[in-house]
Write a protein that holds these residues in place. Sequence first.
Motif, PDB file in Angstrom:
ATOM      1  N   GLY A 197       0.695  -1.429   0.132  1.00  0.00           N
ATOM      2  CA  GLY A 197      -0.095   0.100  -0.149  1.00  0.00           C
ATOM      3  C   GLY A 197       0.834   1.254  -0.175  1.00  0.00           C
ATOM      4  N   TRP A 198       2.155   1.117   0.296  1.00  0.00           N
ATOM      5  CA  TRP A 198       2.859   2.366   0.318  1.00  0.00           C
ATOM      6  C   TRP A 198       4.219   2.228  -1.028  1.00  0.00           C
ATOM      7  N   ARG A 199       3.969   1.311  -1.471  1.00  0.00           N
ATOM      8  CA  ARG A 199       5.121   1.001  -2.719  1.00  0.00           C
ATOM      9  C   ARG A 199       4.593   1.374  -3.947  1.00  0.00           C
ATOM     10  N   GLY A 200       5.494   1.677  -5.120  1.00  0.00           N
ATOM     11  CA  GLY A 200       4.846   1.970  -6.326  1.00  0.00           C
ATOM     12  C   GLY A 200       4.483   0.807  -7.140  1.00  0.00           C
ATOM     13  N   PRO A 201       4.351   0.881  -8.339  1.00  0.00           N
ATOM     14  CA  PRO A 201       4.130  -0.690  -8.990  1.00  0.00           C
ATOM     15  C   PRO A 201       5.247  -1.476  -9.121  1.00  0.00           C
ATOM     16  N   GLU A 202       4.851  -2.538  -9.439  1.00  0.00           N
ATOM     17  CA  GLU A 202       6.134  -3.544  -9.296  1.00  0.00           C
ATOM     18  C   GLU A 202       6.907  -3.435 -10.626  1.00  0.00           C
ATOM     19  N   ALA A 203       6.379  -2.954 -11.711  1.00  0.00           N
ATOM     20  CA  ALA A 203       7.165  -2.584 -12.996  1.00  0.00           C
ATOM     21  C   ALA A 203       8.398  -1.503 -12.531  1.00  0.00           C
ATOM     22  N   ARG A 234      10.123  -1.377  -9.998  1.00  0.00           N
ATOM     23  CA  ARG A 234      11.185  -2.264  -9.261  1.00  0.00           C
ATOM     24  C   ARG A 234      12.669  -2.211  -9.962  1.00  0.00           C
ATOM     25  N   SER A 235      12.516  -2.705 -11.181  1.00  0.00           N
ATOM     26  CA  SER A 235      13.553  -2.841 -11.998  1.00  0.00           C
ATOM     27  C   SER A 235      14.442  -1.716 -12.354  1.00  0.00           C
ATOM     28  N   PHE A 236      13.555  -0.526 -12.482  1.00  0.00           N
ATOM     29  CA  PHE A 236      14.170   0.756 -12.848  1.00  0.00           C
ATOM     30  C   PHE A 236      14.850   1.145 -11.719  1.00  0.00           C
TER      31      PHE A 236
END
Length: 266
Positions: free
Chosen positions: A222-228, A230-232
């Motif tokens: 709920g506090w994180r950005g989208p999984e996509a 993460r690699s960036f």
Amino acid sequence: MALTAEADGVTPDAADDSTHREFVRQWLSRQGIRVAVVFSSEAYGPGFAEHLGAAHVTVDAARRQVPVSGTLVRDNPAQFAQYLHPLVAAQLGAVPPGPVPRVVLLGAESSGKSTLCAALAEAFDTTWVPEYGRTLHEQKHGNLDYEDLLYIARRHAELEDEAAAQARGVLFCDTNAATTALYSYYYFHRCDPTLQAMAAVCGQRYAHTFVCAPTVPFEQDGWRGPEALRSFQHGMILMQLDFYRIPYTLVSGTVAERVAKVRGQL
């Protein structure tokens, strides 16, 4: 054209006291600054104050309360680094001596940093410092302001200093000022110069840097950005480390495998 003392109007170091005093007096006058009191621990203090038309207060001339001086620092920065601001000490190549070496863990969101920090602290029977940015982010319900990023970096450094006094053998730190600077650019497209300076000396502040590979299952809390994203983020962290020429070790696998990898490096 490179700046020189002469080109910039700055009095050369070798000039006599009267010349230095007059340069300072004129500079203050141009800035519209009137000095009321000069505090110093030096023999030249009273004469300097008199030239400025100010009172003089002598502070610890015998150097008993704070046994250091500019001359001592210049002669041996490492020995007196504890009296310097961490940024100044790092730029002089003299990291303030602490009770224990600090190991920092970096990584994208949901890459296992916090889990690994906790596991390492247990394995080494020591303590660790959680990511303060996450704490403030939750306290402000995700509504961080630009000024918060510098505050996060400073507060996290303070928490590290406090924890270092309690740690045994090693202190593990979740995230550093360099990652905070990245988030400043990501969210606000700018970064405070002081935060930039804190990021630039992370190579000296930490004895070892480990980067958690984003190979563990992504957990959206709920506090994180989208999984996509993460690699960036992972790529940006590696690029920043290379830019600052900070050596690092990439860790992956299970928590146990990551702990073993860290053990092998410490």
